[in-house]
Design an enzyme around this catalytic site. Structure first.
Site, mmCIF file in Angstrom:
data_model
loop_
_atom_site.group_PDB
_atom_site.id
_atom_site.type_symbol
_atom_site.label_atom_id
_atom_site.label_comp_id
_atom_site.label_asym_id
_atom_site.label_seq_id
_atom_site.Cartn_x
_atom_site.Cartn_y
_atom_site.Cartn_z
ATOM 1 N N SER A 131 11.089 9.571 48.304
ATOM 2 C CA SER A 131 10.128 10.502 47.917
ATOM 3 C C SER A 131 11.227 11.793 47.910
ATOM 4 C CB SER A 131 8.932 10.707 49.093
ATOM 5 O OG SER A 131 8.592 11.968 48.558
ATOM 6 N N TYR A 144 6.910 13.528 57.783
ATOM 7 C CA TYR A 144 6.990 12.581 56.619
ATOM 8 C C TYR A 144 8.138 12.818 55.751
ATOM 9 C CZ TYR A 144 5.929 10.236 52.127
ATOM 10 O OH TYR A 144 6.400 9.747 50.898
#
Length: 247
Positions: A131, A144
């Site tokens: 990501s 995250y």
């Protein structure tokens, strides 16, 4: 003639499910792995693949997945993972951070360890779904962002460690993707918060867009390694800078 084997973890929804379909369209026999048996069985029936119930945080499940995949694997897409929570560090639920680390990092590492002998035998390719969150941190994203940064470090080290082996090591790092479950899971089922992530963004990436990038990396010639592919929607100039039509 038998088809080359591709293994996709986290195949029950989102990017994983779209990737299983894209790889099947590219000629692979796809082993669809995820915790939700009913979903992956339906997907496997749809694409002519195989379903293996697998929680990547359980060593016995990962070992069974490797056994089911067989002695030669052409592609491993280590996709299982996701985000949970959006609280600042001071208020973060560290149990949720542990869950993210177990799935996004240790689950990826376990999948690679278990399938690596078959990937070497099959002159295969390892693809992880990272990501842009692993590249630039943002408020409320420490957990995250941290696990995706760890995945990036894992893949960079793996590329160096396998430099003399017939295995390619690829990382796909998407920006804003409007998948069917990602934001909803992150916000614990709060549909309003999940919808707000994409508010005013005319065309965020779709899970099929990311799957196409994964299939591209997986089907490049054997000597071509896509070390890292960063893909964002046109509306997202950076992780923190998104054009929204409603202002």
């Amino acid at each position: 003639m038998s088809r080359p084997i591709a293994v996709v973890t986290g195949a029950s929804s989102g990017i994983g499910r779209a990737t299983a379909r894209a790889l099947a369209d590219s000629g692979f026999e796809v082993v669809c792995a995820a915790r939700r048996t009913e979903r992956i069985e339906a997907l496997a029936a749809e694409i002519g693949g195989r379903a293996v119930t697998c929680d990547v945080t359980r060593p016995e499940d990962v070992a069974a997945l490797a056994a089911a995949a067989g002695g030669e694997v052409a592609v491993l897409v280590a996709n299982a993972g996701g985000a949970i929570g959006s609280e600042p560090v001071a208020a973060a639920d560290l149990a949720e951070w542990r869950m993210m680390y177990d799935t996004n990092v240790l689950g990826v590492a376990a999948s690679i360890q278990a399938l690596l002998p078959a990937l070497v035998a099959g002159h295969g390719v390892i693809v992880t779904v990272g990501s842009v969150a692993g590249m630039v941190a943002y408020e409320g994203g420490a957990g995250y962002c941290g696990v995706k940064a760890a995945v990036h470090s894992l893949m960079m080290a793996l590329r160096l460690e396998l430099w003399d082996q017939p295995v390619r090591v690829c990382e796909i790092d998407p920006g804003m993707v409007a998948s069917d479950e990602f934001a909803l899971v992150r916000f614990h089922g709060d549909e309003a918060k999940a919808a707000a992530v994409y508010a005013g963004v005319r065309e965020p990436l779709t899970q099929e867009d990311v799957a196409a990038c994964i299939a591209f990396a997986a089907t490049c010639p054997d000597h071509v390694n896509i070390d890292q592919l960063v893909v964002r929607p046109r509306a997202q100039a950076a992780a923190h800078k998104v054009f929204r039509e409603d202002g």
